[in-house]
Design an enzyme around this catalytic site. Sequence first.
Site, PDB file in Angstrom:
ATOM      1  N   LYS A  62       0.849  -1.206   0.000  1.00 30.39           N
ATOM      2  CA  LYS A  62       0.000   0.000   0.000  1.00 30.39           C
ATOM      3  C   LYS A  62       0.880   1.251   0.000  1.00 30.39           C
ATOM      4  CE  LYS A  62      -3.969   1.907   2.623  1.00 30.39           C
ATOM      5  NZ  LYS A  62      -4.873   1.678   3.763  1.00 30.39           N
ATOM      6  N   SER A 138      -9.821   1.818   2.817  1.00 31.28           N
ATOM      7  CA  SER A 138      -8.934   2.549   1.941  1.00 31.28           C
ATOM      8  C   SER A 138      -7.901   1.680   1.225  1.00 31.28           C
ATOM      9  CB  SER A 138      -8.211   3.626   2.738  1.00 31.28           C
ATOM     10  OG  SER A 138      -7.371   3.034   3.722  1.00 31.28           O
ATOM     11  N   SER A 162     -10.018  -0.553   7.008  1.00 31.46           N
ATOM     12  CA  SER A 162      -9.434  -0.400   5.673  1.00 31.46           C
ATOM     13  C   SER A 162      -8.754  -1.624   5.085  1.00 31.46           C
ATOM     14  CB  SER A 162      -8.441   0.753   5.668  1.00 31.46           C
ATOM     15  OG  SER A 162      -9.140   1.947   5.444  1.00 31.46           O
TER      16      SER A 162
HETATM   17  N1  GLN Z   1     -13.130   4.148   6.184  1.00 34.14           N
HETATM   18  C1  GLN Z   1     -12.642   4.535   7.473  1.00 34.14           C
HETATM   19  C2  GLN Z   1     -12.261   5.981   7.435  1.00 34.14           C
HETATM   20  O1  GLN Z   1     -12.543   6.583   6.469  1.00 34.14           O
HETATM   21  C3  GLN Z   1     -11.490   3.678   7.865  1.00 34.14           C
HETATM   22  C4  GLN Z   1     -10.305   3.969   7.054  1.00 34.14           C
HETATM   23  C5  GLN Z   1      -9.136   3.167   7.489  1.00 34.14           C
HETATM   24  O2  GLN Z   1      -9.251   2.129   8.129  1.00 34.14           O
HETATM   25  N2  GLN Z   1      -7.980   3.673   7.148  1.00 34.14           N
HETATM   26  O3  GLN Z   1     -11.697   6.512   8.332  1.00 34.14           O
END
Ligand code: GLN
Length: 471
Positions: A62, A138, A162
């Site tokens: 990532k 994400s 995410s």
């Molecule tokens: N979707 C969640 C957020 O927008 C979690 C994102 C994540 O785990 N990085 O914060």
Amino acid sequence: MNLNQLTARQLQKKLDAKEIKPQEIISSLKQRLAESEEKVRAYVSGADFSSIPDEGLPVAIKDNICTKGLNTQCCSKILKDFKPPYDATVIKKIKEAGLSVQSAKTNMDEFAFGSSTENSFFGATHNPWDIERVPGGSSGGSAAAVAADEAIWALGSDTGGSIRQPASFCGVVGLKPTYGRVSRYGLIAFASSLDQIGPITKDVADSAWLAKIISGHDIQDATAVDIPVPDYTKALVKDVKGIKIGVPEEYFVEGLDEEVKEHILQAIELLKKLGATVKKVKLPHTQYALPVYYIIATAEASSNLARFDGVEYGFRTDSKGQSLIDMYEETRGEGFGSEAKRRIILGTYVLSHGYYEAYYLRAQKVRTLIKNDFDAVFKEFDCILTPTSPTPAFKIGEKAANPLNMYLSDIYTIPANLAGIPAISLPCGLTKKRLPVGLQILTKAFDEETLFRIAYTYEQNTSWHLEKPKL
Ligand code: GLN
């Protein structure tokens, strides 16, 4: 089957038996990339595939995990062309284990803010199961790459879901380890008390293997706990007899898609048949998880993102302002996308004088209540079983205009981050439209072994993990 479709463990066996050479894996990956990457866009655009190293099994990484000398941009304009001078601890561990690191990084929501990978400066990733849909986020790039067989396996990061939510949307396995199990050194911070790096893989055995490689104490990260890392591959036992499973009532309420619910109930039935006992449990503070998360996560993010000011890293505005403050403001104004700005503003607000007690401090207290809910259940139960996401993958653009609606897609994954406990998502069905459904298993802190055992038993008694998208 082509080599790129196999799991890491299957490939390693072939390598050990000298049936294949690492270069053959790389060329089958490159061939696949040439066929499908234009549709999926799992990798950061402009990424260079020509330099996948041809030694050891390659891992896709990532874009928020630092790789020495390789672009690490968090899919943000403000980190454009940033090349870290060092490797994250997980990258070091991967190399020490004889694996290789792909030079092309996987796409993500800017700074991991999002649930759809639409918030990337480099444009959206598409779900290999239906390219009009999001891969989740994400870590959507990592999940889509693995699902499309454009990567053997990958690393993501999980602050509120995410890793697990995109794994669920893409029909692959995603693990968020216990907070403190994996070093965060070299992970570009979103919310430091919630972030964990974890594997995204084609099956549970690969997840256990990669988790073992990246876990462990690290003097560079004071939260990486100094306790031995068990050999998780030894936990791959096909047996759940006597395992006590709790199913929280609060997770089966309005908003849960009927088909998703059906598949979860079937998974529960199967585990019962295999000898587990299943009972309803209560996690009474579940309803506060989302607001608590969006206070704590934005507060920490606003503080972590303060360092991006045009001086030390990446992008700096061209405009010639009058003062240093002008330069900061213009750099940040031009460099951050709108979701990042929204979170910085919200986070700064909840930390500001006069609001700190009312919001941030209160959220931290409620966080403890959420953790206590889990502790109480784990006194009696070995694991908790839930859907990973209330819906299957949604359409690109469907939720982009409504941030609050987008935030709801993490309602089942966020509590594990708040409580610091491990959680895994694995495929447990396909909807009528052939969209993957994910099953989430949670255990008490540092009990990844039980997590793997239950996940492995379920997986080995089903064939969902063998389904492939028709791209
Ligand atoms: N979707 C969640 C957020 O927008 C979690 C994102 C994540 O785990 N990085 O914060």
